[in-house]
Design an enzyme around this catalytic site. Structure first.
Site, short mmCIF file in Angstrom:
data_model
loop_
_atom_site.label_atom_id
_atom_site.label_comp_id
_atom_site.label_asym_id
_atom_site.label_seq_id
_atom_site.Cartn_x
_atom_site.Cartn_y
_atom_site.Cartn_z
N GLU A 221 -24.77 -3.17 -64.23
CA GLU A 221 -24.65 -3.52 -65.73
C GLU A 221 -24.51 -5.19 -65.92
O GLU A 221 -23.47 -5.43 -66.01
CB GLU A 221 -23.42 -2.73 -66.48
N GLU B 220 -16.61 -4.05 -70.19
CA GLU B 220 -15.79 -4.45 -71.34
C GLU B 220 -14.17 -4.26 -70.83
O GLU B 220 -13.23 -4.84 -71.37
CB GLU B 220 -15.97 -3.53 -72.46
N GLY C 206 -25.60 -4.83 -74.64
CA GLY C 206 -25.49 -4.66 -76.17
C GLY C 206 -26.08 -6.05 -76.81
O GLY C 206 -25.82 -6.38 -78.25
N HIS D 45 -15.72 -0.76 -66.38
CA HIS D 45 -16.89 -1.10 -67.08
C HIS D 45 -16.74 -2.65 -67.37
O HIS D 45 -15.53 -3.15 -67.51
CB HIS D 45 -16.92 -0.27 -68.25
N SER E 270 -28.70 -2.47 -72.39
CA SER E 270 -29.92 -2.41 -73.57
C SER E 270 -30.98 -1.52 -73.15
O SER E 270 -32.25 -2.06 -73.37
CB SER E 270 -30.60 -4.11 -73.76
N GLY F 256 -25.36 2.73 -73.54
CA GLY F 256 -24.60 2.28 -74.72
C GLY F 256 -25.23 2.57 -76.03
O GLY F 256 -25.54 3.95 -76.57
N GLY F 257 -25.73 1.69 -76.86
CA GLY F 257 -26.11 1.81 -78.20
C GLY F 257 -27.17 2.81 -78.41
O GLY F 257 -27.22 3.70 -79.09
N ASN G 193 -22.81 6.10 -72.82
CA ASN G 193 -21.43 5.63 -73.01
C ASN G 193 -21.18 5.35 -74.41
O ASN G 193 -21.71 4.41 -74.86
CB ASN G 193 -21.22 4.11 -72.10
N TRP G 194 -20.40 6.38 -75.12
CA TRP G 194 -20.28 5.95 -76.53
C TRP G 194 -19.28 4.94 -77.11
O TRP G 194 -19.28 4.59 -78.11
CB TRP G 194 -19.95 7.54 -77.24
N LYS G 195 -18.76 4.33 -76.02
CA LYS G 195 -17.68 3.23 -76.27
C LYS G 195 -16.77 3.67 -77.46
O LYS G 195 -16.41 4.79 -77.62
CB LYS G 195 -18.47 2.11 -76.65
P1 13P Z 1 -25.96 -1.08 -74.13
O1 13P Z 1 -26.98 0.13 -73.91
O2 13P Z 1 -25.38 -1.09 -75.79
O3 13P Z 1 -26.65 -2.50 -74.03
O4 13P Z 1 -24.82 -0.77 -73.53
C1 13P Z 1 -24.61 -0.60 -72.03
C2 13P Z 1 -23.25 -0.32 -71.56
O5 13P Z 1 -22.66 -1.06 -71.80
C3 13P Z 1 -23.24 1.16 -71.07
O6 13P Z 1 -22.12 1.16 -70.28
#
Ligand code: 13P
Length: 252
Positions: free
Chosen positions: A167, A97, A173, A95, A213, A234-235, A9-11
């Protein structure tokens, strides 16, 4: 048998050039992988370019959101059909967020899940508790409410074609990963909820990813849990090496 599924997920990261390079960098390295489904979810505006760049490879493409209506006067929104048109197979829905920053409700997520199925996209539906909810012993109740609300009204077949992602919000994050035991416990609870609402066969076929994470050095242990079928990253999905390092954590 559930196929492991690792998605990035590149956000709201990357730009046009780096998005294409990242997708190509991953696609080039996965030609020999046959036992894992893989996808990246770029920002809307780069989906088309990324889809073209990886066409014919084993890397699938997904979106990070969509609107539930098929079309019309909905300024700023994007439909499931539009996502299919630019090569998406998956769409992340609900998600944390979007739930916590943009105010998305279970009812809104549910409308999107139905629209995704109707169009032929695979929804990746996220659930997860806040830190204060976990500390108050409310994790299971929060997950149950999100599960029931976000996934209401699906047929058995639609449920089997839905991916879930657990999640925990406190692990996103933050570098604070859930322990394999904490994650496994919620994944097993989710599978029990599916069995209760549908049946055991459906429950055994639904892919449930963990997200929060996930890194190359913790992936193998998480992915080794019996009910953890993949990762939503994510990251660590923003560099080809670390994304591929996570993929390497899936047992052959
Ligand atoms: P991180 O891997 O950066 O913690 O993010 C997880 C995420 O929100 C994937 O959708």
């Amino acid at each position: 048998m559930r196929r492991p599924f690792i998605a990035g997920n590149w956000k709201m990261h990357t730009d046009r050039v780096s998005a294409i390079a990242l997708a190509e960098g991953i696609a080039d390295q996965i030609a020999d992988i046959a036992h894992i489904d893989l996808a990246v979810c770029p920002p809307y505006v780069y989906i088309d370019a990324v889809g073209r760049a990886v066409a014919g490879s084993k890397l699938g493409v997904g979106a990070q959101n969509m609107y539930h209506e098929a079309g019309g006067a909905y300024t700023g929104e994007v439909s499931a059909t539009m996502l299919l048109d630019v090569g998406c197979k998956y769409v992340i829905l609900g998600h944390s967020e979007r739930r916590h920053i943009l105010g998305e409700t279970d009812a809104a997520v549910n409308r999107k899940v139905h629209a995704a199925h109707q169009a032929g996209l695979v929804p990746v539906v996220c659930v997860g508790e806040l830190l204060e909810e976990r500390e108050a012993g409310q994790t299971l109740q929060v997950i149950r409410t999100q599960f029931e609300g976000s996934l209401a009204g699906l047929s058995d077949h639609q449920m089997t074609k839905t991916v879930l992602a657990y999640e925990p919000v406190w692990a996103i994050g933050t570098g604070k990963v859930a322990t394999p035991e904490q994650a496994q416990e919620v994944h097993a609870d989710l599978r029990k909820m599916i069995a209760g609402q549908y049946n055991t066969q459906v429950a055994e076929s639904v892919v449930i990813q963990y997200g929060g994470s996930v890194k190359p050095d913790n992936a193998a242990e998480l992915l080794g849990q019996p009910d953890i079928d993949g990762a939503l990253v994510g990251g660590a999905s923003l560099k080809a090496d670390s994304f591929l390092g996570i993929v390497a954590g899936v047992k052959a």
